[in-house]
Design an enzyme around this catalytic site. Structure first.
Site, PDB file in Angstrom:
ATOM      1  N   HIS A 253       0.843  -1.196   0.000  1.00  0.00           N
ATOM      2  CA  HIS A 253       0.000   0.000   0.000  1.00  0.00           C
ATOM      3  C   HIS A 253       0.876   1.243   0.000  1.00  0.00           C
ATOM      4  O   HIS A 253       1.959   1.230   0.578  1.00  0.00           O
ATOM      5  CB  HIS A 253      -0.919   0.015   1.235  1.00  0.00           C
ATOM      6  CG  HIS A 253      -2.079   0.933   1.060  1.00  0.00           C
ATOM      7  ND1 HIS A 253      -2.001   2.276   1.322  1.00  0.00           N
ATOM      8  CD2 HIS A 253      -3.328   0.698   0.588  1.00  0.00           C
ATOM      9  CE1 HIS A 253      -3.170   2.833   1.038  1.00  0.00           C
ATOM     10  NE2 HIS A 253      -3.983   1.899   0.585  1.00  0.00           N
ATOM     11  N   GLU A 307      -7.861  -4.991  -0.399  1.00  0.00           N
ATOM     12  CA  GLU A 307      -8.400  -5.783  -1.503  1.00  0.00           C
ATOM     13  C   GLU A 307      -8.252  -7.285  -1.268  1.00  0.00           C
ATOM     14  O   GLU A 307      -8.976  -8.078  -1.858  1.00  0.00           O
ATOM     15  CB  GLU A 307      -7.708  -5.399  -2.822  1.00  0.00           C
ATOM     16  CG  GLU A 307      -7.888  -3.960  -3.215  1.00  0.00           C
ATOM     17  CD  GLU A 307      -9.308  -3.603  -3.620  1.00  0.00           C
ATOM     18  OE1 GLU A 307     -10.240  -3.974  -2.884  1.00  0.00           O
ATOM     19  OE2 GLU A 307      -9.486  -2.970  -4.648  1.00  0.00           O
TER      20      GLU A 307
HETATM   21  N1  ACO Z   1       4.078  -7.504  -4.784  1.00  0.00           N
HETATM   22  C1  ACO Z   1       5.411  -7.466  -5.042  1.00  0.00           C
HETATM   23  N2  ACO Z   1       6.160  -6.356  -4.901  1.00  0.00           N
HETATM   24  C2  ACO Z   1       5.536  -5.257  -4.455  1.00  0.00           C
HETATM   25  C3  ACO Z   1       4.166  -5.234  -4.166  1.00  0.00           C
HETATM   26  C4  ACO Z   1       3.429  -6.414  -4.331  1.00  0.00           C
HETATM   27  N3  ACO Z   1       2.129  -6.483  -4.071  1.00  0.00           N
HETATM   28  N4  ACO Z   1       3.819  -3.999  -3.760  1.00  0.00           N
HETATM   29  C5  ACO Z   1       4.935  -3.261  -3.808  1.00  0.00           C
HETATM   30  N5  ACO Z   1       5.961  -4.012  -4.243  1.00  0.00           N
HETATM   31  C6  ACO Z   1       7.341  -3.608  -4.411  1.00  0.00           C
HETATM   32  C7  ACO Z   1       7.518  -2.939  -5.750  1.00  0.00           C
HETATM   33  O1  ACO Z   1       7.854  -3.849  -6.772  1.00  0.00           O
HETATM   34  C8  ACO Z   1       8.637  -1.975  -5.450  1.00  0.00           C
HETATM   35  O2  ACO Z   1       9.838  -2.676  -5.457  1.00  0.00           O
HETATM   36  P1  ACO Z   1      11.180  -2.019  -6.039  1.00  0.00           P
HETATM   37  O3  ACO Z   1      11.406  -0.794  -5.203  1.00  0.00           O
HETATM   38  O4  ACO Z   1      12.187  -3.058  -5.876  1.00  0.00           O
HETATM   39  O5  ACO Z   1      10.878  -1.648  -7.478  1.00  0.00           O
HETATM   40  C9  ACO Z   1       8.381  -1.570  -4.010  1.00  0.00           C
HETATM   41  O6  ACO Z   1       7.635  -2.617  -3.431  1.00  0.00           O
HETATM   42  C10 ACO Z   1       7.589  -0.297  -3.918  1.00  0.00           C
HETATM   43  O7  ACO Z   1       6.478  -0.372  -4.772  1.00  0.00           O
HETATM   44  P2  ACO Z   1       5.729   0.882  -5.327  1.00  0.00           P
HETATM   45  O8  ACO Z   1       5.007   0.521  -6.572  1.00  0.00           O
HETATM   46  O9  ACO Z   1       6.631   2.064  -5.348  1.00  0.00           O
HETATM   47  O10 ACO Z   1       4.692   1.141  -4.174  1.00  0.00           O
HETATM   48  P3  ACO Z   1       3.472   2.082  -4.304  1.00  0.00           P
HETATM   49  O11 ACO Z   1       3.258   2.711  -3.009  1.00  0.00           O
HETATM   50  O12 ACO Z   1       3.607   2.982  -5.466  1.00  0.00           O
HETATM   51  O13 ACO Z   1       2.316   1.045  -4.691  1.00  0.00           O
HETATM   52  C11 ACO Z   1       0.619  -0.527  -4.644  1.00  0.00           C
HETATM   53  C12 ACO Z   1       1.312   0.617  -3.882  1.00  0.00           C
HETATM   54  C13 ACO Z   1       0.279  -0.053  -6.062  1.00  0.00           C
HETATM   55  C14 ACO Z   1      -0.676  -0.854  -3.929  1.00  0.00           C
HETATM   56  C15 ACO Z   1       1.555  -1.758  -4.706  1.00  0.00           C
HETATM   57  O14 ACO Z   1       1.815  -2.200  -3.401  1.00  0.00           O
HETATM   58  C16 ACO Z   1       0.968  -2.890  -5.551  1.00  0.00           C
HETATM   59  O15 ACO Z   1       1.185  -2.909  -6.752  1.00  0.00           O
HETATM   60  N6  ACO Z   1       0.212  -3.846  -4.921  1.00  0.00           N
HETATM   61  C17 ACO Z   1      -0.411  -4.914  -5.685  1.00  0.00           C
HETATM   62  C18 ACO Z   1      -1.723  -4.453  -6.298  1.00  0.00           C
HETATM   63  C19 ACO Z   1      -2.784  -4.217  -5.252  1.00  0.00           C
HETATM   64  O16 ACO Z   1      -2.911  -4.952  -4.291  1.00  0.00           O
HETATM   65  N7  ACO Z   1      -3.590  -3.168  -5.467  1.00  0.00           N
HETATM   66  C20 ACO Z   1      -4.659  -2.771  -4.549  1.00  0.00           C
HETATM   67  C21 ACO Z   1      -4.225  -1.632  -3.700  1.00  0.00           C
HETATM   68  S1  ACO Z   1      -5.414  -1.215  -2.435  1.00  0.00           S
HETATM   69  C22 ACO Z   1      -6.444  -0.105  -3.168  1.00  0.00           C
HETATM   70  O17 ACO Z   1      -6.122   0.633  -4.039  1.00  0.00           O
HETATM   71  C23 ACO Z   1      -7.857  -0.056  -2.701  1.00  0.00           C
END
Ligand code: ACO
Length: 370
Positions: A253, A307
């Protein structure tokens, strides 16, 4: 210049609607902790709170309920338009189109509370109508003796819903109703900031909700749980997923650096409403996912997000996966519209900038010479 990629940590305005403490894992609507709101209130009471700032008294709640019930029906032309869409359409795309059609007749005017109520009242009717049409069934008219959650389930199945499912959906709708400057709410506020109308802001918000990084995650979460199938397969499946450089849906998140409080509450709801084996599987996948993500991304505290257990709860109340994001919209429409009303009441055009990194001082060469 330091660029805040993804606008992380940027404060764009003041708001008195929702407070998130990402380190403590707390979510507050209008001063009330989400645990208290979800434990005893109806979705309608929470909608009133988000729209008006205070919880309603009996009279105020009666008036809101009456208005929501009055607004639930959708015009025949809208039902015909839904019938004309391919049955293979995505339910969220149908919802977006439907809100756009409803807005087509609305003159360009400052967003009003009545628009908010009308939109939130109609979303379950639209979702259920498409679901039934797609399944070769006639849409069912809303009932005026059922609350929002119960009427939604009734319009989907045509049967009186079980109280345990109504309670689970009611709590789900409360928990997802608002969440600060999430992508879709921010989008709604951007549109409202141009003096566009409420319908336009909500259509835009639905577009932003669609992607799996935001509201499109719960169906892939259910698919992940179904693919994993058994708790003992979780570790191998998750490691493969991360090795293949794919993200684990339902984890991570932007704001929470600890467990998402909504996920915790939804886990409890799932324990009451979902089949035991699905809950056991989900809990194992959650624990395993957190542990392995900690290994893969030690700098980033990645936990199950809302989610993850939304998928379990929505499945348990009988919603099909293609309705998951459209049902999220049924809840979040309250937060979107509350934010649009707040934006409109104290507006300034939202217009950030980018740091230009392209070339400079280029000379135009005639097309024959390029
Ligand atoms: N699985 C694997 N790696 C992850 C995940 C995940 N679920 N979430 C974050 N990371 C990693 C990223 O790959 C990134 O790694 P890196 O720095 O080595 O490239 C690091 O953690 C940071 O990720 P960001 O994308 O910068 O985090 P951000 O805060 O932008 O994204 C998000 C948050 C989009 C929710 C992300 O955690 C994600 O993609 N989760 C999976 C999709 C999901 O569950 N979406 C629902 C969100 S809840 C909602 O909107 C109601």
């Amino acid at each position: 210049m330091i660029v805040a990629k993804g606008l992380e940590g940027i404060i764009v305005d003041n708001s008195s609607i929702c407070k998130i403490d990402g380190n403590a894992g707390r979510l507050i609507y209008r001063g009330y902790d989400i645990h208290d709101l979800a434990s005893s209130l109806s979705f309608e009471e929470v909608a009133y709170l988000l729209w008006n700032g205070d919880l309603p008294n009996h009279q105020q709640l009666r008036e809101l309920n009456n208005e929501l019930v009055r607004q639930r029906t959708v015009p025949q032309e809208l039902k015909s338009a839904i019938r004309n869409l391919p049955t293979s359409s995505n339910a969220l795309d149908v919802l977006r189109t439907a809100i756009s059609i409803l807005g087509a007749e609305t003159p360009l005017k400052k967003p009003e509370m009545m628009d908010a109520i009308a939109i939130s009242a109609k979303i379950p009717t639209i979702n259920a109508a498409f679901y039934r049409i797609r399944n070769g069934q006639e849409p069912i008219e809303p009932r005026d003796d059922l609350n929002h959650a119960a009427d939604y389930l009734y319009m989907l199945s045509g049967r009186d819903p079980e109280p345990v499912k109504v309670e689970a959906l009611n709590k789900y709708l409360i928990l997802l109703a608002d969440h600060g400057m999430n992508s879709s709410t921010f989008t709604a506020r951007v549109v409202a900031s141009t003096w566009a109308d409420m319908y336009s802001a909500v259509v835009a918000a639905i577009c932003a909700l669609k992607g799996p990084l935001h509201g499109g995650a719960p169906a892939p979460v259910l698919k992940m749980l179904q693919d994993i199938g058994k708790p003992e397969r979780a570790e191998e499946w998750i490691r493969n997923e991360l090795k293949s450089d794919r993200r684990l849906m339902g984890f991570g998140h932007r704001v929470y650096r600890t467990t998402d409080p909504r996920a915790e509450i939804l886990r409890g709801i799932g324990e009451k409403s979902a089949p035991k084996d699905l809950v056991e599987l989900a809990e194992t996948v959650e624990e395993t996912g957190i542990r392995i993500l900690q290994e893969y991304r030690p700098q980033r505290k990645l936990y199950a997000n809302v989610e993850f257990y939304s998928a379990v709860v929505m499945h348990s109340v009988g919603l099909s996966p293609d309705l998951f994001t459209a049902t999220f919209a049924a809840s979040r429409s309250v937060g979107w519209t509350a934010n649009v009303l707040e934006q409109a009441a104290n507006n300034r055009l939202i217009r950030p900038e980018t740091e230009y990194t392209g070339p400079m001082n280029r000379k135009v060469v005639h097309i024959n010479a390029r």
